[in-house]
Design a protein around this motif. Sequence first.
Motif, PDB file in Angstrom:
ATOM      1  N   ALA A  88       0.812  -1.214   0.000  1.00  0.00           N
ATOM      2  CA  ALA A  88       0.000   0.000   0.000  1.00  0.00           C
ATOM      3  C   ALA A  88       0.846   1.266   0.000  1.00  0.00           C
ATOM      4  CB  ALA A  88      -0.935   0.004   1.218  1.00  0.00           C
ATOM      5  N   GLU A  89       2.027   1.213   0.623  1.00  0.00           N
ATOM      6  CA  GLU A  89       2.800   2.447   0.799  1.00  0.00           C
ATOM      7  C   GLU A  89       3.722   2.760  -0.373  1.00  0.00           C
ATOM      8  OE1 GLU A  89       5.852  -0.588   1.945  1.00  0.00           O
ATOM      9  OE2 GLU A  89       3.679  -0.407   2.076  1.00  0.00           O
ATOM     10  N   LYS A  90       3.711   1.957  -1.402  1.00  0.00           N
ATOM     11  CA  LYS A  90       4.659   2.179  -2.500  1.00  0.00           C
ATOM     12  C   LYS A  90       4.375   3.493  -3.235  1.00  0.00           C
ATOM     13  CE  LYS A  90       2.295  -0.357  -6.236  1.00  0.00           C
ATOM     14  NZ  LYS A  90       1.026  -0.531  -5.529  1.00  0.00           N
ATOM     15  N   ASP A  91       5.411   4.052  -3.807  1.00  0.00           N
ATOM     16  CA  ASP A  91       5.299   5.248  -4.651  1.00  0.00           C
ATOM     17  C   ASP A  91       4.752   4.800  -6.004  1.00  0.00           C
ATOM     18  OD1 ASP A  91       5.872   7.270  -6.563  1.00  0.00           O
ATOM     19  OD2 ASP A  91       7.488   8.065  -5.319  1.00  0.00           O
ATOM     20  N   GLU A  92       3.495   5.130  -6.265  1.00  0.00           N
ATOM     21  CA  GLU A  92       2.828   4.612  -7.464  1.00  0.00           C
ATOM     22  C   GLU A  92       3.514   5.072  -8.746  1.00  0.00           C
ATOM     23  OE1 GLU A  92       0.594   2.374  -7.623  1.00  0.00           O
ATOM     24  OE2 GLU A  92      -0.183   2.273  -5.584  1.00  0.00           O
ATOM     25  N   ASP A  93       3.927   6.335  -8.792  1.00  0.00           N
ATOM     26  CA  ASP A  93       4.572   6.852 -10.006  1.00  0.00           C
ATOM     27  C   ASP A  93       5.912   6.170 -10.242  1.00  0.00           C
ATOM     28  OD1 ASP A  93       2.464   8.573 -10.506  1.00  0.00           O
ATOM     29  OD2 ASP A  93       3.385  10.257  -9.445  1.00  0.00           O
ATOM     30  N   ALA A  94       6.697   6.013  -9.182  1.00  0.00           N
ATOM     31  CA  ALA A  94       7.992   5.354  -9.330  1.00  0.00           C
ATOM     32  C   ALA A  94       7.810   3.893  -9.714  1.00  0.00           C
ATOM     33  CB  ALA A  94       8.793   5.474  -8.037  1.00  0.00           C
ATOM     34  N   PHE A  95       6.828   3.235  -9.114  1.00  0.00           N
ATOM     35  CA  PHE A  95       6.619   1.820  -9.401  1.00  0.00           C
ATOM     36  C   PHE A  95       6.124   1.597 -10.827  1.00  0.00           C
ATOM     37  CE2 PHE A  95       4.198  -2.177  -9.323  1.00  0.00           C
ATOM     38  CZ  PHE A  95       5.195  -3.033  -8.883  1.00  0.00           C
TER      39      PHE A  95
END
Length: 304
Positions: A88-95
Amino acid sequence: MTKRHVSLPADAEATRRAFVSDVDERLSVAETPDELADAVTETLVDLHGARDAYEAWLDDDADVSPTAAARLANFDPRNATLESEYYAEKDEDAFARSKPLQWLWRQFDGTPLADNVEFALSFRRMLADHLFADVGEGVRLFKGISMTYGHNIELGDDVVVHDDVHLDDRGELVVGDRASVSDGAHVYTHDHDVVDQTEVTNYRTEIGDDARVTQGALVRAGVRVGENALVGSRSVVQGDVPDHHIAVGSPAESVRVKPGWESVAAPLSDAGERNQDQRRLDDDLPADLDAYDEFGRDLSPPDA
């Protein structure tokens, strides 16, 4: 023991250079995550020699079995899921950018080229430039390395990461110049609560310049392995290892200072401090997160 120089035959070397350069160019011109996924897909189709079958499948020109369709669809990272995708805490743009690159890394390592050391080292080094937060010169990355995202990893100059190493970068992982991580080692940047395993805390984990984490060792999240320190085989490092110390065991303890560094090293009594809290990272969860508890257990302790 010194090493010797090894080189490919001239024709094979020219092929290697052209191969790495071609994939590098495909990835470099991709400006959006979708374009990057397209570049990865095209690379994997060519790498597996499946161009005719893939294009026939796209055009519905062939009678393709469900098994064959699954294989062809799997070239496209958009048709795959990774474990880290669920965090849940991942950086969506980076991922969105790191997922296709990580998929290419993993799929490449399943091909025969991954065992051709000269080809594979140069390919992974090129791919690391696109995937990692920072990567120095002369880095060598061997087969079977796994990672959480990739985009939270920083490697200094001349770092060596050997076969089947896990580099967890759910938090942040920093590896200093000339450090090495040996076969089968695991280095972590996140930890789970002892009562509620769904509660995760991320940390910054550091491996200092010239440090060595040897075969099969485990480095816990938030630990600093100091400059020129050595972690013994199969050790479990739960506290900091000071500069120039040798730490072994489970849990690892400093047993000596490297000969010749006694005058600049901290005493053994200062080793093993737990400084996780100094390297704890704060996570900003999105306000609209649709979170769920995959276990749904009652975690209220009877003595609370």
